[in-house]
Scaffold this active site. Structure first.
Site, PDB file in Angstrom:
ATOM      1  N   LYS A   1     -22.414  18.760  -8.716  1.00 18.54           N
ATOM      2  CA  LYS A   1     -21.723  19.651  -7.776  1.00 18.54           C
ATOM      3  C   LYS A   1     -22.005  21.100  -8.152  1.00 18.54           C
ATOM      4  O   LYS A   1     -22.250  21.942  -7.284  1.00 18.54           O
ATOM      5  CB  LYS A   1     -20.215  19.377  -7.774  1.00 18.54           C
ATOM      6  CG  LYS A   1     -19.867  18.117  -6.998  1.00 18.54           C
ATOM      7  CD  LYS A   1     -18.448  17.645  -7.219  1.00 18.54           C
ATOM      8  CE  LYS A   1     -18.259  16.280  -6.562  1.00 18.54           C
ATOM      9  NZ  LYS A   1     -17.019  15.612  -6.923  1.00 18.54           N
TER      10      LYS A   1
ATOM     11  N   ASP B   1     -11.578  19.049  -0.681  1.00 18.54           N
ATOM     12  CA  ASP B   1     -11.651  17.579  -0.642  1.00 18.54           C
ATOM     13  C   ASP B   1     -10.948  17.029   0.603  1.00 18.54           C
ATOM     14  O   ASP B   1     -11.077  15.848   0.921  1.00 18.54           O
ATOM     15  CB  ASP B   1     -10.963  16.997  -1.891  1.00 18.54           C
ATOM     16  CG  ASP B   1     -11.957  16.368  -2.848  1.00 18.54           C
ATOM     17  OD1 ASP B   1     -13.122  16.187  -2.449  1.00 18.54           O
ATOM     18  OD2 ASP B   1     -11.564  16.053  -3.986  1.00 18.54           O
TER      19      ASP B   1
ATOM     20  N   GLN C   1     -11.661  16.710 -10.114  1.00 16.24           N
ATOM     21  CA  GLN C   1     -12.437  15.468 -10.095  1.00 16.24           C
ATOM     22  C   GLN C   1     -11.528  14.281 -10.416  1.00 16.24           C
ATOM     23  O   GLN C   1     -10.853  14.269 -11.447  1.00 16.24           O
ATOM     24  CB  GLN C   1     -13.580  15.569 -11.130  1.00 16.24           C
ATOM     25  CG  GLN C   1     -14.503  14.378 -11.161  1.00 16.24           C
ATOM     26  CD  GLN C   1     -15.318  14.219  -9.891  1.00 16.24           C
ATOM     27  OE1 GLN C   1     -15.913  15.171  -9.390  1.00 16.24           O
ATOM     28  NE2 GLN C   1     -15.333  13.014  -9.341  1.00 16.24           N
TER      29      GLN C   1
END
Ligand code: NDP
Length: 295
Positions: A54, A121, A98
């Site tokens: 990422k 997200d 995460q």
């Protein structure tokens, strides 16, 4: 008949190029560089790889990448404090913690604490609710990527019957909602669905998001259907001690019947990071009060 392979890698690469262009426009016209903060708690090997990838993709798109690594024994309150700090940091436009987080931390508490405006997200209940209500929202990355693949492959999805197997908040529910927003007729299937094979056979678009290796058989597929395989499952490889990735669909059998199909790897997977970057640009525009850039 042999299905056309949907090249997620190429579609994601093209999307990332458009994102990089949007980022340079924001820098030139508004002196704004979108920033993505990723927080990793603990040492999980797979998570470390995801976070690294990422970070690389964020920098390649010309954005600022911030990485925070916290020890595995971090308390929930310490993590939430970090999230609040990032919520208040004007150089940060997107926040991603995460998952999975260590067991002393509630995943839902983390989701609830991230500012909905920076929730790249797309998991905050406010964004989930806005998606259902048809309002502008930050939408979850893998579902968004899956629907982009279907649209790029089939064009207008209006009137198509989409069957989604899986009803998680992360994948199944948002993918179904996004397909509904594209005017599909949507059926959601799950572990209690009766005669799943017959339900799947009705699908013009079949999205599999289950987590069971090669569960969807060839004779579950309607001839000519578009199959989007979200599953990522590690199974034993041909050589002893080696593993390989497979999806939730029996690729060889399904590709003999489907019209289009995503491979695993190289299908939905690459779209996830691209959509994360896209959400970060969208969040940066909204936070700065600018018109959104169509990417
Ligand atoms: P979850 O485990 O949260 O959800 C799985 C869903 O599948 C549940 O809704 C469950 O139903 C349903 N299910 C389980 N068994 C069956 C069955 N026998 N028949 C029908 N439905 C069943 O998984 P996620 O949604 O998080 O992920 C799904 C897959 O997608 C996984 O393989 C994951 O690795 C992959 N994934 C891939 C990503 C990518 O970037 N490509 C990103 C995120 C996930 P019920 O609700 O009834 O229990």
């Amino acid at each position: 008949m042999s299905a056309e392979i949907i090249d997620g890698k190429a579609i994601a690469a093209a999307l990332r190029q458009r994102i990089a262009k949007a980022v340079s426009q924001l820098q030139e016209n508004h002196n704004l560089t979108p920033g993505l903060a990723v927080v990793l708690v603990g040492e999980d090997a797979a998570s470390q790889v995801y976070v690294r990838n990422k970070g690389i993709a964020t920098k390649e798109a010309g954005m600022v990448s911030l990485e925070f690594r916290l020890p595995a024994d971090t308390s929930q309150e310490a993590l939430l404090e970090k999230v609040r700090e990032l919520n208040n940091d004007p150089s940060v436009h997107g926040i991603l913690v995460q998952f999975p987080v260590p067991e002393q931390i509630s995943q839902q508490a983390v989701i609830d604490t991230i500012s909905p405006d920076k929730d790249v997200d797309g998991l905050h209940p406010q964004n989930a609710g806005r998606l259902v209500s048809g309002l502008p929202a930050l939408t979850p990355c893998t579902p968004t990527g899956s629907v982009i693949l279907a649209k790029q492959t089939l064009g207008d999805l209006t009137g198509k019957h989409a069957v989604v197997i899986g009803r998680s908040n992360l994948v199944g529910k948002p993918v179904a909602q996004l397909l509904l927003n594209e005017n599909c007729t949507v059926t959601m299937a799950h572990s209690r669905t009766k005669d799943l094979a017959a339900v799947c056979r009705q699908a013009d678009i079949l999205v599999a998001a289950v987590g069971i290796a090669e569960m969807v058989q060839g004779d579950w597929i309607k001839p000519g259907a578009c199959v989007i395989d979200v599953g990522i499952n590690r199974v034993a490889g041909a050589e002893a001690g080696k593993t390989r990735l497979v999806g939730d669909v029996d690729f060889a059998a399904a590709s003999a019947i489907a019209g289009h199909i995503t491979p695993v790897p190289g299908g939905v997977g690459p779209m996830t990071i691209a959509c994360l970057l896209r959400n970060t640009v969208t969040a940066a525009c909204r936070l700065a009060g600018l018109d959104e850039i169509e990417i």
